[in-house]
Design an enzyme around this catalytic site. Structure first.
Site, PDB file in Angstrom:
ATOM      1  N   GLU A  42       0.875  -1.171   0.000  1.00  0.00           N
ATOM      2  CA  GLU A  42       0.000   0.000   0.000  1.00  0.00           C
ATOM      3  C   GLU A  42       0.914   1.223   0.000  1.00  0.00           C
ATOM      4  O   GLU A  42       1.806   1.325   0.857  1.00  0.00           O
ATOM      5  CB  GLU A  42      -0.893   0.012   1.246  1.00  0.00           C
ATOM      6  CG  GLU A  42      -1.852   1.188   1.209  1.00  0.00           C
ATOM      7  CD  GLU A  42      -2.836   1.236   2.370  1.00  0.00           C
ATOM      8  OE1 GLU A  42      -2.833   0.334   3.210  1.00  0.00           O
ATOM      9  OE2 GLU A  42      -3.607   2.210   2.409  1.00  0.00           O
ATOM     10  N   ARG A 269       5.749 -12.890   9.705  1.00  0.00           N
ATOM     11  CA  ARG A 269       6.314 -11.552   9.523  1.00  0.00           C
ATOM     12  C   ARG A 269       7.719 -11.516  10.072  1.00  0.00           C
ATOM     13  O   ARG A 269       8.065 -12.284  10.963  1.00  0.00           O
ATOM     14  CB  ARG A 269       5.520 -10.522  10.350  1.00  0.00           C
ATOM     15  CG  ARG A 269       4.135 -10.253   9.949  1.00  0.00           C
ATOM     16  CD  ARG A 269       3.532  -9.268  10.943  1.00  0.00           C
ATOM     17  NE  ARG A 269       3.903  -7.899  10.627  1.00  0.00           N
ATOM     18  CZ  ARG A 269       3.244  -7.144   9.761  1.00  0.00           C
ATOM     19  NH1 ARG A 269       2.185  -7.594   9.136  1.00  0.00           N
ATOM     20  NH2 ARG A 269       3.626  -5.917   9.522  1.00  0.00           N
ATOM     21  N   LYS A 279       4.056   0.562  10.100  1.00  0.00           N
ATOM     22  CA  LYS A 279       4.158   1.751   9.252  1.00  0.00           C
ATOM     23  C   LYS A 279       3.581   2.974   9.961  1.00  0.00           C
ATOM     24  O   LYS A 279       4.050   4.084   9.772  1.00  0.00           O
ATOM     25  CB  LYS A 279       3.378   1.530   7.951  1.00  0.00           C
ATOM     26  CG  LYS A 279       4.224   0.974   6.826  1.00  0.00           C
ATOM     27  CD  LYS A 279       3.530   1.238   5.501  1.00  0.00           C
ATOM     28  CE  LYS A 279       3.090  -0.074   4.887  1.00  0.00           C
ATOM     29  NZ  LYS A 279       2.335   0.088   3.647  1.00  0.00           N
TER      30      LYS A 279
HETATM   31  P1  ATP Z   1      -0.354  -1.797   6.848  1.00  0.00           P
HETATM   32  O1  ATP Z   1      -1.154  -2.823   6.095  1.00  0.00           O
HETATM   33  O2  ATP Z   1      -0.543  -1.806   8.315  1.00  0.00           O
HETATM   34  O3  ATP Z   1      -0.349  -0.435   6.245  1.00  0.00           O
HETATM   35  P2  ATP Z   1       1.877  -3.370   6.039  1.00  0.00           P
HETATM   36  O4  ATP Z   1       3.258  -3.267   6.592  1.00  0.00           O
HETATM   37  O5  ATP Z   1       1.161  -4.650   6.104  1.00  0.00           O
HETATM   38  O6  ATP Z   1       1.135  -2.221   6.747  1.00  0.00           O
HETATM   39  P3  ATP Z   1       1.545  -3.379   3.181  1.00  0.00           P
HETATM   40  O7  ATP Z   1       1.897  -2.311   2.243  1.00  0.00           O
HETATM   41  O8  ATP Z   1       0.161  -3.870   3.216  1.00  0.00           O
HETATM   42  O9  ATP Z   1       1.950  -2.838   4.572  1.00  0.00           O
HETATM   43  O10 ATP Z   1       2.549  -4.590   3.001  1.00  0.00           O
HETATM   44  C1  ATP Z   1       2.820  -5.175   1.756  1.00  0.00           C
HETATM   45  C2  ATP Z   1       3.201  -6.615   1.949  1.00  0.00           C
HETATM   46  O11 ATP Z   1       4.316  -6.721   2.824  1.00  0.00           O
HETATM   47  C3  ATP Z   1       2.072  -7.422   2.561  1.00  0.00           C
HETATM   48  O12 ATP Z   1       1.890  -8.591   1.787  1.00  0.00           O
HETATM   49  C4  ATP Z   1       2.545  -7.748   3.942  1.00  0.00           C
HETATM   50  O13 ATP Z   1       2.109  -9.019   4.316  1.00  0.00           O
HETATM   51  C5  ATP Z   1       4.077  -7.698   3.806  1.00  0.00           C
HETATM   52  N1  ATP Z   1       4.687  -7.294   5.073  1.00  0.00           N
HETATM   53  C6  ATP Z   1       4.430  -6.182   5.784  1.00  0.00           C
HETATM   54  N2  ATP Z   1       5.141  -6.172   6.924  1.00  0.00           N
HETATM   55  C7  ATP Z   1       5.891  -7.294   6.938  1.00  0.00           C
HETATM   56  C8  ATP Z   1       6.850  -7.856   7.845  1.00  0.00           C
HETATM   57  N3  ATP Z   1       7.186  -7.247   8.980  1.00  0.00           N
HETATM   58  N4  ATP Z   1       7.424  -9.030   7.513  1.00  0.00           N
HETATM   59  C9  ATP Z   1       7.107  -9.646   6.364  1.00  0.00           C
HETATM   60  N5  ATP Z   1       6.223  -9.179   5.473  1.00  0.00           N
HETATM   61  C10 ATP Z   1       5.618  -8.015   5.739  1.00  0.00           C
END
Ligand code: ATP
Ligand code: MG
Length: 569
Positions: A42, A269, A279
């Site tokens: 995102e 994660r 984030k």
């Molecule tokens: P949010 O959804 O809270 O804004 P997010 O960190 O999940 O934050 P996204 O942009 O949705 O942000 O993440 C993109 C991809 O990265 C998703 O598929 C998510 O599962 C993966 N991702 C995010 N944080 C982690 C992490 N700490 N370790 C591994 N994969 C991650």
């Protein structure tokens, strides 16, 4: 979550469990033997090392099994998203060496198709417009053990739903006044099935689609369908999406048939000690100036790590070592640092720098004499050659390398003791001078010409070797020393405000660090150096023609390797 686990689940063939499942699907001829993955950020923040773990998997597995990987921006919330993030995300993925070719997509590409699907579901009696407030909807959800309550709007006629949904999108209603919900089952044991919200009203213009849309799809209604529209076969994500999977499958079934159906697979994660990865929290640190922007070298963002001097290969090596599992864990930051050291040890150029200089005068070395000593650019790789370093009567050495009244095991410089000046001579300290504040201002020594490095018979042993830089040739630079951003091991597990857990000493700026002239001449963007005896350093982009700035990447002492040794003893 507080448990620290390092090992990964790897099958006999050396594949992790995600790779193994993909291999099995390909062998079974699913989706016509096709493999297509996607990385779906995102654009509401910069990528961090956790995202790197995700896209190393997405792009990596596609490479490994001859598939493709799409980059898809999940831009379904115009209130939080921005092109600044889009550009930064693309740059960071490229930095790690991955490319999506011509497969760049946006969830907003599918707004019309998603809208059409929603209309179709309304017509089939599978969705309805709910005019309750979000509080009312939440209060009817029930609990995992108690069924929820049906909305009073659940059974409104199809025509009314169609009319209201069209008018929601035309901008006739306020944000929050109504939503479109899937009509599934308010008693389902999976809470996500209790009439999940498909669409909400947002009036903020979208950076790509402008004011075309006033309704925006929720993650659960957008993600699986976007996968389907793109032909994605394996939608790899993190464990928090496990409970969403049945809903993913439910919505995808509205579109898919036997011949092709995307599938969701979840892994753990990345969580790191002394780090926050949310984030929202990272954005807060930036917005409140608690760090100096997204690329502050203390941030876990990829641009921050790059500025700090971490390398793509070290990051990939680290991700490979921790692996992919099905249980949440917390990884030691020391393992990441270990990977960085291992990589930089192979590649960083060795130079001399004195971070806290005090003047050493070699009283028996003629004032007009100069010599050039040859230094290896990298003793780990002699092909990188050597460079010359000037030696003069006056040298800078580290203040910490001298003691007036040393304890027994101090093998550096002190009165009447001998030390070697690295790659040069053995010198004996003959005295020192203090200023009016009682600080050491100058140290005096005499050198022994017979001990010149490389001369026959010059290998007389002394216990200490000091690094040094010639006073007339040294260049004064700025060095920024970093420590952990957070003072506690697992900031996310602590109660209270995470900002109170910041380490107040995470940045120390040193001016007047003396570097050897050859290093100053070889300063360029993202260049990596090892300052002899001190650590790894990289050139900061704040550097200008007359002001060089270095960031300390990491010290030389490998706390990870030490711990490992201890635990195997
Ligand atoms: P949010 O959804 O809270 O804004 P997010 O960190 O999940 O934050 P996204 O942009 O949705 O942000 O993440 C993109 C991809 O990265 C998703 O598929 C998510 O599962 C993966 N991702 C995010 N944080 C982690 C992490 N700490 N370790 C591994 N994969 C991650
Ligand atoms: Mg997310």
């Amino acid at each position: 979550m507080t448990e620290i686990i390092e090992e990964s689940i790897v099958s006999e063939g050396g594949l992790n469990f995600v790779e193994q499942e993909i291999k099995d699907d390909l062998a079974a001829g699913k989706n016509g033997g096709r493999l297509s993955t996607r990385f779906p950020p995102e654009p509401n923040g910069y990528l961090h090392i956790g995202h790197a773990k995700a896209f190393i998997m997405d792009f990596g597995v596609a490479e490994k099994f001859g598939g493709t990987c799409n980059l898809r921006f999940d831009d379904t919330n115009p209130q939080k998203e921005d092109t600044e993030y889009v550009n930064a995300i693309m740059r960071d993925i490229h930095w790690l060496g991955y490319d999506w070719g011509n497969r760049l997509y946006y969830a907003s590409d599918y707004f019309q198709q998603l809208y059409d699907l929603a209309v179709r579901m309304i017509k089939e009696g599978k969705a309805y417009v709910d005019e309750q407030t979000s509080e009312q909807i939440a209060s009817q959800k029930g609990t995992p053990t108690e069924p929820g309550t049906n909305s009073p709007f659940r059974d409104r006629p199809v025509e009314e739903n169609l009319d209201l949904f069209a008018r929601m999108n035309a901008g006739e209603f306020d944000e929050g006044s109504m939503v479109l919900r899937a009509k599934i089952d308010m008693a389902n044991s999976n809470m996500h099935f209790r009439d999940p919200i498909m669409y909400r009203i947002i009036k903020t213009p979208h950076w790509r689609t402008g004011t075309t849309w006033k309704v925006y799809p929720m993650y659960d209604f957008a993600h699986g369908q976007s996968d389907y529209f793109e032909g994605v076969t394996h939608s790899i994500c993190t464990l928090e999406f496990v409970p969403h999977r049945p809903l993913y499958e439910y919505f995808v079934k509205e579109l898919a048939d036997e011949s092709y159906c995307p599938r969701q697979i979840e892994f753990n994660r990345l969580n790191l000690t002394y780090t926050v990865m949310s984030k929202r929290k990272l954005l807060q640190l930036v917005k409140e100036n608690l760090v100096n922007g997204w690329d502050d070298p203390r941030m876990p963002t990829l641009c921050g790590l790059r500025r700090r001097g971490y390398t793509p290969s070290a990051i990939k090596d680290f991700v490979n070592r921790i692996g992919y599992t099905k249980y949440e864990a917390l990884n030691h930051i020391e393992l990441l640092e270990h990977a960085v050291r291992e990589d930089l040890n192979k590649t960083a150029t060795r130079v001399s720098a004195v971070v806290n200089p005090v003047k050493l005068i070699i009283t028996n070395y003629p004032e007009d004499k100069e010599e050039r000593f040859l230094m290896d650019n990298n003793p780990e790789n002699l092909e990188e050659g050597k460079h010359e370093m000037p030696f003069t009567r006056e040298l800078w050495i580290e203040r910490e390398d001298f003691m007036e009244n040393p304890p027994k095991k101090f093998f550096r410089m002190s009165p009447d003791k001998e030390v070697r000046l690295k790659s040069a001579y053995i010198v004996r300290c003959t005295g020192y001078k203090k200023n009016e504040n009682g600080e050491i201002e100058e140290i005096y020594a005499e050198y022994d010409p017979e001990t010149r490095s490389g001369l026959p018979g010059s290998d007389r042993k002394v216990k200490g070797t000091l690094h040094w830089v010639s006073v007339p040739y040294a260049k004064a630079v700025e060095v920024r020393d970093y420590d952990r951003l957070f003072a506690v091991e697992n900031p996310s597990a602590e109660e209270g405000d995470f900002r109170d857990l910041l380490n107040p000493n995470s940045l120390i700026t040193r001016n007047n660090v003396m570097i050897e002239p050859w290093a100053a001449e070889n300063v360029k963007e993202e260049a990596h150096f090892q300052f002899t005896r001190l650590g790894y350093y990289t050139v900061d982009p704040d550097t200008t023609a007359d002001h060089i700035v270095f960031n300390k990447t990491i010290g030389l002492k490998d706390t990870w390797a030490k711990e490992q040794k201890k635990s195997t003893k």
